[in-house]
Design a protein around this motif. Structure first.
Motif, short mmCIF file in Angstrom:
data_model
loop_
_atom_site.label_atom_id
_atom_site.label_comp_id
_atom_site.label_asym_id
_atom_site.label_seq_id
_atom_site.Cartn_x
_atom_site.Cartn_y
_atom_site.Cartn_z
N ILE A 85 0.73 -1.63 0.06
CA ILE A 85 -0.24 -0.10 0.18
C ILE A 85 0.65 1.18 0.03
CG2 ILE A 85 -2.18 1.54 1.16
CD1 ILE A 85 -2.71 -1.46 2.07
N LYS A 89 0.15 3.65 -2.95
CA LYS A 89 -0.57 4.61 -2.73
C LYS A 89 0.27 5.15 -2.28
CE LYS A 89 -3.91 2.06 -4.56
NZ LYS A 89 -3.38 0.51 -5.05
N LEU A 114 -7.83 9.51 -5.50
CA LEU A 114 -8.25 7.96 -4.98
C LEU A 114 -9.60 7.57 -4.70
CD1 LEU A 114 -5.18 7.12 -1.75
CD2 LEU A 114 -5.66 6.46 -4.20
N LYS A 117 -11.17 6.78 -8.11
CA LYS A 117 -10.50 5.59 -8.76
C LYS A 117 -11.45 4.34 -8.50
CE LYS A 117 -6.18 6.54 -8.38
NZ LYS A 117 -5.65 6.32 -10.14
N TYR A 119 -12.40 2.49 -5.75
CA TYR A 119 -11.87 1.63 -5.08
C TYR A 119 -13.23 1.20 -4.02
CZ TYR A 119 -6.89 2.16 -6.43
OH TYR A 119 -6.08 2.49 -7.40
N SER A 120 -13.72 0.30 -3.59
CA SER A 120 -14.22 0.38 -2.24
C SER A 120 -13.83 0.77 -1.10
CB SER A 120 -14.38 -1.37 -1.77
OG SER A 120 -13.23 -1.90 -1.12
N GLN A 121 -15.03 1.16 -0.33
CA GLN A 121 -15.02 2.38 0.76
C GLN A 121 -13.71 1.01 1.71
OE1 GLN A 121 -16.75 4.91 1.63
NE2 GLN A 121 -16.56 4.67 -1.51
N TYR A 123 -11.68 -0.51 1.68
CA TYR A 123 -10.35 -0.57 0.82
C TYR A 123 -9.75 1.09 1.07
CZ TYR A 123 -5.47 -1.08 -1.86
OH TYR A 123 -4.81 -1.18 -2.27
N LEU A 124 -10.39 1.88 0.32
CA LEU A 124 -9.98 2.89 1.17
C LEU A 124 -9.56 3.73 1.86
CD1 LEU A 124 -13.03 5.22 -1.20
CD2 LEU A 124 -10.41 5.62 -2.06
N ILE A 127 -6.46 2.48 2.88
CA ILE A 127 -5.25 3.13 2.82
C ILE A 127 -5.21 3.83 3.55
CG2 ILE A 127 -4.57 4.51 0.63
CD1 ILE A 127 -6.04 2.78 -0.96
N GLY A 156 -13.56 7.18 2.97
CA GLY A 156 -14.49 4.86 3.13
C GLY A 156 -14.81 5.02 4.69
#
Length: 281
Positions: A85, A89, A114, A117, A119-121, A123-124, A127, A156
Motif C-alpha cells: 500500500i 498508493k 483516490l 478511482k 476503490y471499495s470504501q 479499501y479507501l 489506505i 472510506g
C-alpha cells in the motif's frame, strides 16, 4: 566534514564523511558508487537528516525509518500488505515531499484522487489508515507537531456494505454444476455449511478432521506471501473453533477425503488459488 572525489577507472564518485551515531559517538565512513559529485552530496544530505531525525527529510526517507521500526513488531503478511500500500498508493504522491511540509490540503487532494478511482470504501479506509499511522509515528517519536491526517478527515468506511448471500436453492443450483469435480464440490460444501473463511479452508490439515465426532477444528488460515504458502495461526489462543457436519453428507465428505485427497499432504489439501475462490464465493 565531507569530501567527494572520483575513484578508480570507471569515473564513479565516492564521499567520505563523519556523523554521530545514536550514542553520540563520532563515526567515519565512506559511500561509493555515485555517478556524479552532486548525487554523492545529495545522498549525504539525506543521510545526515535521517541521522538527526530532521523532519526536513523526504517522506520516502522517513518511511524507511518507519518500516524498519515496524519490521520486528508486525507479522510478515501484515508487513507485506503495508509495504504494498505504501509503495503503490503513498510514495508516488508524497515520496519527494519533506515530511514537515505535507499539508492538510495535500492530503485532501490525495484523498480526492483516490476516491475517483472506484476503490471499495473499506479499501479507501485502509489506505488512509496507513498514511495516518506514519504521521502518528512521526508525532509520537520524532516530534512532528501534529498529524495532518486528523484535520484532513478520513475517507472510506470501516465496515463493508451489506453482502448478498445465496439462498439454499441458489446454492443447490451452483453445487449441482460441480458434481463432476468432486474436490471442488466438497470445498464449496464445506464453505457453505460451516461458514469458515476461504483462508481457513485452504489451511486445513488431516489433524483438523475428526471423522468420529464429525468435526473440523479451525485454528489457522492460509496466506501466500512472496510466492510461498504460509499457514498463519491466530495471535490469541482462544481464536479457534470447531465446525460440526450434518450426518446426511458427512459420509460423502469422508469418502471424498479418503479417496480423492492424498493422505501424505500435510497442509492445504484443497489445492486452489485463493483469488478464483473469492470471485466465485
Amino acid at each position: 566534514m565531507m569530501k567527494a572525489e572520483k575513484y578508480g577507472k570507471n569515473g564513479k564518485w565516492m564521499i567520505q564523511y563523519r556523523y554521530k551515531d545514536w550514542t553520540g559517538k563520532v563515526c567515519k565512513s565512506t559511500k561509493r558508487g555515485f555517478n556524479t559529485k552532486r548525487e554523492a552530496e545529495e545522498w549525504l544530505r539525506n543521510f545526515l537528516q535521517i541521522q538527526k531525525h530532521d523532519l526536513d527529510m523526504k517522506f520516502s526517507d522517513f518511511v524507511s525509518i518507519y518500516m524498519e521500526d515496524m519490521k520486528g513488531r508486525l507479522r510478515e503478511h501484515t508487513m507485506v500488505n503495508k509495504q504494498y500500500i505504501i509503495a503503490d498508493k503513498l510514495l508516488p504522491y508524497f515520496g519527494q515531499k519533506p515530511m514537515n511540509e505535507i499539508t492538510v490540503a495535500d492530503i485532501r487532494a490525495w484523498q480526492n484522487m483516490l476516491m475517483e478511482k472506484g476503490y471499495s470504501q473499506t479499501y479507501l479506509k485502509t489506505i488512509n489508515n496507513q498514511l495516518s499511522a506514519i504521521f502518528n509515528f512521526a508525532v509520537r517519536y520524532y516530534e512532528l507537531s501534529s498529524n495532518p491526517c486528523r484535520k484532513a478527515g478520513s475517507m472510506g468506511k470501516a465496515k463493508a456494505e451489506e453482502k448478498q448471500f445465496w439462498t439454499k436453492e441458489e446454492f443447490q443450483e451452483f453445487i449441482d454444476s460441480l458434481m463432476d469435480k468432486r474436490v471442488s464440490w466438497m470445498a464449496f460444501m464445506v464453505l457453505f455449511w460451516t461458514g469458515i473463511r476461504i483462508g481457513e479452508l485452504l489451511a486445513l490439515t488431516w489433524e483438523d478432521i475428526d471423522f468420529d465426532a464429525r468435526t473440523l477444528t479451525i485454528n489457522k488460515s492460509y496466506q501466500r506471501l512472496k510466492g510461498k504458502m504460509w499457514s498463519q495461526r491466530p495471535r490469541r489462543r482462544k481464536q479457534t473453533g470447531r465446525s460440526a457436519f450434518r450426518t446426511s453428507w458427512w459420509q460423502t465428505f469422508r469418502i471424498i477425503m479418503t479417496v480423492f485427497i492424498n493422505r501424505t499432504v500435510r497442509i492445504g489439501f484443497f489445492r486452489f488459488p485463493k483469488a478464483p475462490l473469492k470471485r466465485t464465493w
